[in-house]
Design an enzyme around this catalytic site. Structure first.
Site, PDB file in Angstrom:
ATOM      1  N   LYS A 678      78.460  31.664  72.925  1.00 36.36           N
ATOM      2  CA  LYS A 678      77.121  32.252  72.667  1.00 36.36           C
ATOM      3  C   LYS A 678      76.023  31.864  73.461  1.00 36.36           C
ATOM      4  O   LYS A 678      75.013  32.511  73.415  1.00 36.36           O
ATOM      5  CB  LYS A 678      76.570  31.796  70.997  1.00 36.36           C
ATOM      6  CG  LYS A 678      77.801  32.155  69.969  1.00 36.36           C
ATOM      7  CD  LYS A 678      77.392  31.698  68.812  1.00 36.36           C
ATOM      8  CE  LYS A 678      78.145  30.197  68.877  1.00 36.36           C
ATOM      9  NZ  LYS A 678      79.464  30.341  68.604  1.00 36.36           N
ATOM     10  N   ALA A 710      83.733  35.490  64.961  1.00 39.29           N
ATOM     11  CA  ALA A 710      85.031  35.185  65.243  1.00 39.29           C
ATOM     12  C   ALA A 710      85.793  36.553  65.290  1.00 39.29           C
ATOM     13  O   ALA A 710      85.619  37.230  66.193  1.00 39.29           O
ATOM     14  CB  ALA A 710      85.519  34.167  63.992  1.00 39.29           C
ATOM     15  N   LEU A 712      86.001  38.850  63.003  1.00 39.90           N
ATOM     16  CA  LEU A 712      85.375  39.820  62.383  1.00 39.90           C
ATOM     17  C   LEU A 712      84.807  41.053  63.540  1.00 39.90           C
ATOM     18  O   LEU A 712      84.199  40.466  64.241  1.00 39.90           O
ATOM     19  CB  LEU A 712      84.628  39.426  61.280  1.00 39.90           C
ATOM     20  CG  LEU A 712      84.792  38.448  60.255  1.00 39.90           C
ATOM     21  CD1 LEU A 712      83.922  38.055  59.272  1.00 39.90           C
ATOM     22  CD2 LEU A 712      86.133  39.240  59.158  1.00 39.90           C
ATOM     23  N   GLY A 763      89.360  22.629  62.603  1.00 46.57           N
ATOM     24  CA  GLY A 763      88.931  23.491  63.679  1.00 46.57           C
ATOM     25  C   GLY A 763      87.862  24.442  63.258  1.00 46.57           C
ATOM     26  O   GLY A 763      87.547  25.524  64.103  1.00 46.57           O
ATOM     27  N   GLU A 766      82.211  23.990  65.649  1.00 49.24           N
ATOM     28  CA  GLU A 766      82.083  23.758  66.953  1.00 49.24           C
ATOM     29  C   GLU A 766      82.642  22.317  67.433  1.00 49.24           C
ATOM     30  O   GLU A 766      82.631  21.350  66.828  1.00 49.24           O
ATOM     31  CB  GLU A 766      80.357  23.953  67.455  1.00 49.24           C
ATOM     32  CG  GLU A 766      79.998  25.179  67.319  1.00 49.24           C
ATOM     33  CD  GLU A 766      80.504  26.351  68.093  1.00 49.24           C
ATOM     34  OE1 GLU A 766      80.707  26.033  69.391  1.00 49.24           O
ATOM     35  OE2 GLU A 766      81.009  27.453  67.499  1.00 49.24           O
ATOM     36  N   ASP A 777      73.977  27.086  65.815  1.00 48.95           N
ATOM     37  CA  ASP A 777      74.865  28.123  66.012  1.00 48.95           C
ATOM     38  C   ASP A 777      74.485  29.339  65.258  1.00 48.95           C
ATOM     39  O   ASP A 777      74.814  30.288  65.834  1.00 48.95           O
ATOM     40  CB  ASP A 777      76.320  27.480  65.566  1.00 48.95           C
ATOM     41  CG  ASP A 777      77.490  28.395  65.856  1.00 48.95           C
ATOM     42  OD1 ASP A 777      77.516  28.730  66.919  1.00 48.95           O
ATOM     43  OD2 ASP A 777      77.909  28.764  64.677  1.00 48.95           O
ATOM     44  N   LYS A 781      73.453  33.143  66.664  1.00 44.88           N
ATOM     45  CA  LYS A 781      74.119  34.359  66.353  1.00 44.88           C
ATOM     46  C   LYS A 781      73.103  35.348  65.779  1.00 44.88           C
ATOM     47  O   LYS A 781      73.188  36.750  66.052  1.00 44.88           O
ATOM     48  CB  LYS A 781      75.080  34.264  64.944  1.00 44.88           C
ATOM     49  CG  LYS A 781      76.361  33.417  65.510  1.00 44.88           C
ATOM     50  CD  LYS A 781      77.258  32.909  64.537  1.00 44.88           C
ATOM     51  CE  LYS A 781      78.510  32.066  65.059  1.00 44.88           C
ATOM     52  NZ  LYS A 781      79.224  31.739  63.942  1.00 44.88           N
ATOM     53  N   GLY A 900      88.215  29.048  62.633  1.00 48.72           N
ATOM     54  CA  GLY A 900      89.312  28.783  62.728  1.00 48.72           C
ATOM     55  C   GLY A 900      89.838  29.259  64.322  1.00 48.72           C
ATOM     56  O   GLY A 900      89.438  30.479  64.418  1.00 48.72           O
TER      57      GLY A 900
END
Length: 923
Positions: A678, A710, A712, A763, A766, A777, A781, A900
């Site tokens: 990002k 991720a 999506l 997982g 970050e 984070d 976004k 994930g």
């Protein structure tokens, strides 16, 4: 069997035909049939149109010998006869063909070398001449090398003592004569071209005699021919020679008459010397460049042979230089015109002059590898038919483009001015001036407006040409009729050659699209009306990329991409595993060929070797661990560019701001970029806009679906809404799979630190969980989504409610933070959670983009348990889009796993396939 070798002194032997004198065969002359007529103009299956042979074309002599009776010519280059073992193999090959009923005519070069360090005969003869002319007594050492090489070879081959004695007697006599001649040169301190040609031609004499004697020692009949007793040539304006076919045919007829070859037919093998001939005055000379190959086609035409095979050390003619294009293929066929074009542009094909004799009688020339006789080689033919399906089908079929070649290091010169328009003789003046400056023009391009003429010359000729033109047009330049003569230096020429492309629509479009897709700028273009050749001038630094791009478009799968991966962490490893599992299906079902050529981490990188097309995805992790190559991002980038495929993509699976700073360079160089990182899109606004502008205006693609949701389809949903004309009012959502998991998993009695550690182990977080807990984070976004809908927000414009205890915000590392986090369990977070639970609501960590207000924020909010945000579970992400279309009837909601390695890698993989689809792969 009697030897064909004269025992008289060499000077006399050189003048006498080996078929005359005491060793001539008393064979009866066979009657002669009319020769096959030269090809007449025709067009059959898109073949080359051949003009009728002119009067000087090879024609039957007066002796009545039948030359159209199944002869095949075999020419062996120096490497093929570089040792006794290789010469023996050549003799076996000729004998096998002769026993099959074929009339065999061999042409041989001087002995080359089989191992490095051995003396090459022609080099020794040239060195001896140069040394003698320079009064260097070391020339005698070259003669010693020659004597040793031929004696040891003869001892190994000539098992019949009489053959050996005859061969060495003639050889020693000639070597003695050469020594005397070189001594005279040394005394005079000079040499003439005629002397040099005479000396250098002895290598072929010695090989031809040796081959014929070796065949006889193997029990088969053979004779050798001194080509100087047959071929009469004159110097040509282009530096080569022209053959006097009338006199040459008469000479060959005389030899056939004298030896009676017609009676025994296929029962005798003829071996001729390559490279050498005589002038009309009887002076020994050579056939200049590619002389031995030229000898073969000349004799083939005089015999009207069924086929001419040229044995060399490569499998044939390749579609491109294998040193520059790893997947260049050996071509089955070429037309004469295609061979000419490729040869002109530097490809390893026959010299154009070499094909002319065979072309007059439509004789196939086959280039084969003596050291790989299982390979069929490349046949150079009258024409190469093309299927009707191809004409009506894809303009990217490999049968349309036969080969690509390049000329490196050229300069493009432009003569431009309004005073040139409609003025007769301007072009003549330009090129006459360049000619007088002794500069060779390798490409010309002129617009129909006559406003400018541009042409390419070799770089070493450029200054001379520019000076001459500037002087020639001095007055016109001063008057403004012509602008200053300009030059574009450091260029290269790429030639795309294919006879069959002239009647197929879209071939040129495919060529230029391939170049554009690889970010290769075309500086100039030239194409003749025949359409056999599309020539472009590109920057010298781009020529290898251009070569691979066009070759890949026609010879590889529909879409071939080399992949460089940055960040071999959990997501990177998962992505490579997913790729490995899909490679076969993608290639088979969708013609998508993904080739991972490099992986780089923080401290080291793994790159493919010189002979590897891609890394082995079964063993890459072990190979990466064993790699000792330090990280060099410039070298990594260049490796991806030079990897051979027409398209490249770099995938950044890191979270590095430094790596993100390379995106602009990559996109400008034609490398597609895919990333879940990002840092670029949420960094400085100007940089983000530059990236989007480069991708929008060029032929490269920049995809970053994984930066927000991720796997999506969040970014694509936003783009679809905006591009379709909808107006986004607000985007609200749980953008962090990590925080979604934490808030959905946390229950009374749980320790906040334990939930965070569990999320890290799964997982979801970050690399540094503070990027999630701090809200940074999510804020990134929010910024990315805000920019996608047109808001010019910086990261600093987004207020963030952090979940990181203030005392731990400056912890030295992620590990140090996690170790100290249990000390801060409890506090305000627990209170907020308890209040929400008591009210029957859910506490959620959300990001909001309020388009109408022009703001973005990251904050804690409470939602009813029945609200889509309140009903969220696990690590799912959820986004709500309120737009002009999605308002009164309910917002548009996208929900699914948002964290994930599997889903993130899957989202990145999806972007890679989107790149492939944009580049032409079927959907």
């Amino acid at each position: 069997m009697a030897s064909a070798i004269a025992t008289a002194p060499a000077a006399a032997a050189a003048r006498r035909s080996p078929f005359t004198g005491s060793r001539a065969r008393a064979l009866k002359l066979a009657p002669r049939r009319a020769p096959r007529a030269p090809a007449t103009p025709r067009t059959v299956a898109r073949s080359v149109e051949i003009e009728p042979a002119p009067a000087a074309a090879p024609s039957p002599g007066a002796g009545g010998v039948d030359r159209n009776s199944g002869f095949e010519v075999h020419k062996f280059g120096g490497t093929c006869v570089g040792s006794s073992e290789r010469i023996s193999g050549c003799c076996d090959l000729l004998i096998a063909n002769a026993k099959a009923g074929v009339k065999i005519f061999g042409v041989v070069s001087a002995m080359g070398v089989a191992k490095k360090g051995e003396p090459k005969v022609t080099d020794c003869l040239i060195n001896a001449t140069d040394m003698a002319s320079a009064r260097d007594p070391a020339y005698a050492e070259e003669l010693v090398k020659l004597e040793h090489k031929h004696r040891t070879t003869a001892e190994a081959l000539l098992t019949d003592k009489s053959e050996f004695d005859a061969y060495m007697s003639a050889f020693d006599a000639e070597l003695t004569d050469l020594a005397s001649m070189l001594k005279a040169m040394s005394i005079a301190g000079t040499s003439t071209q005629a002397f040099a040609d005479f000396v250098v031609g002895h290598g072929e004499l010695w090989t031809a005699r040796l081959c014929a004697a070796a065949i006889r020692c193997k029990g088969y009949d053979a004779e050798w021919i001194d080509a100087r007793d047959v071929l009469i040539v004159t110097d040509a304006e282009d530096g080569g020679v022209d053959v006097d076919y009338e006199r040459s045919n008469a000479n060959l007829d005389k030899i056939f008459n004298d030896c009676g070859h017609g009676e025994k037919g296929a029962g005798r093998i003829l071996i001729a010397t390559g490279f050498i001939a005589r002038t009309p005055d009887g002076v020994p000379t050579t056939l200049k460049r590619n002389g031995s190959d030229y000898s073969a086609t000349i004799f083939g035409a005089m015999l009207i042979a069924a086929k001419i095979t040229i044995w060399t050390d490569v499998d044939g003619v390749y579609s491109a230089d294998p040193r520059k294009v790893k997947e260049a293929v050996c071509l089955d066929t070429l037309s004469y015109n295609e061979a000419w074009e490729l040869s002109y542009f530097g490809a390893n094909v026959l010299h154009p002059r070499t094909t002319l004799p065979a072309m007059r009688y439509s004789i196939p020339i086959v280039l084969r590898n003596y050291f790989n006789q299982a390979a069929p080689g490349t046949s150079i033919l009258d024409g190469c038919p093309i299927d009707t399906d191809v004409v009506c089908g894809s303009a990217e079929d490999a049968s349309l483009i036969k080969g690509l070649a390049t000329i490196d290091d050229v300069c493009l010169i432009n003569v431009e001015g309004t005073g040139m328009v409609g003025v007769p003789g301007t072009a003549n003046a330009v090129f006459q001036t360049v000619k007088e400056a002794n500069c060779n023009v390798v490409m010309i391009s002129q617009a129909s407006s006559e406003h400018s003429i541009c042409f390419a010359v070799r770089s070493h000729d450029a200054d001379r040409a520019i000076t001459a033109l500037s002087k020639r047009f001095e007055k016109a330049i001063a008057a403004g009729r012509i602008k200053e003569v300009t030059a574009v230096r450091n260029c290269s020429i790429l030639a795309v050659v294919g006879q069959n492309m002239c009647q197929v629509c879209g071939v040129a479009a495919s060529v230029f699209e391939a170049l554009a897709s690889s970010a290769v700028n075309v500086i100039a273009i030239a194409q003749g009306a025949s359409e056999y050749n599309i020539t472009v001038v590109v920057d010298k630094n781009d020529v290898t990329k251009a070569l691979n791009a066009v070759h890949g478009r026609f010879y590889l799968s529909k879409t071939v991409m080399t992949v460089g991966l940055v960040g071999p962490g959990l997501v990177g490893q998962t992505l490579l595993r997913q790729m490995k599992e899909q490679l076969s299906e993608l290639k088979t079902d969708f013609s998508v060929d993904l080739r991972v050529v490099g992986v780089t981490g923080v401290s080291k990188m793994l790159l493919t070797g010189d002979d590897d097309v891609a890394l082995n995805l079964d063993t890459w992790q072990e190979d990466y661990k064993a790699s000792a190559t330090p990280v060099d991002m410039a070298a990594f980038t260049q490796h991806v560019v030079d990897s051979g495929a027409p398209n490249q993509v770099i995938i950044d699976c890191s979270a590095s701001e430094e790596v993100a700073s390379h995106y602009k360079e990559w996109l400008q160089r034609g490398i597609n970029v895919v990333t879940p990182n990002k840092k670029a899109n949420s960094g400085p606004l100007d940089y983000y806009k530059e990236l989007r502008s480069i991708a929008r205006d060029g032929y490269t693609h920049y995809f970053y679906e994984g930066t927000v949701g991720a796997g999506l389809p969040i970014i694509s949903t936003v783009r679809n809404l905006v591009d379709s004309g909808d107006r986004v009012k607000k985007i609200e959502g749980i953008f962090s799979g990590t925080l979604s998991y934490i808030f959905n998993t946390y229950a009374d009695g749980d320790a906040f630190s334990d939930v965070v550690k569990k999320a890290k182990e799964l997982g979801y977080t970050e690399p540094d969980p503070r990027d999630d807990l701090s809200g940074t984070d999510v804020a990134r976004k929010v910024v990315i989504l805000a920019r996608e809908v047109g808001l010019d927000l910086e990261l600093s414009d987004v207020p963030v409610e952090s979940l990181v205890p203030e005392a731990l915000r400056d912890a030295e590392s992620a590990e140090a933070f996690l170790a100290a986090l249990p000390e801060h369990d409890g506090g305000a977070f627990y209170t907020l959670m308890a209040e929400a639970t008591a009210a029957g609501e859910k506490l959620r960590y959300v990001g909001v983009v309020d388009v109408e207000a022009g703001t973005g924020s990251v904050e804690l909010r409470r939602y009813a348990a029945t609200h889509p945000f309140g009903a969220l579970s696990g690590s799912d992400n959820i986004m709500s889009f309120e737009t002009k279309r999605y308002a009164s009837g309910g917002t548009l909601v996208v929900r699914g796993p948002g964290a994930g390695a599997e889903v993130t890698a899957g989202g990145v993989f999806g972007d890679v396939l989107r790149v492939a689809q944009y580049l032409g792969a079927p959907s």
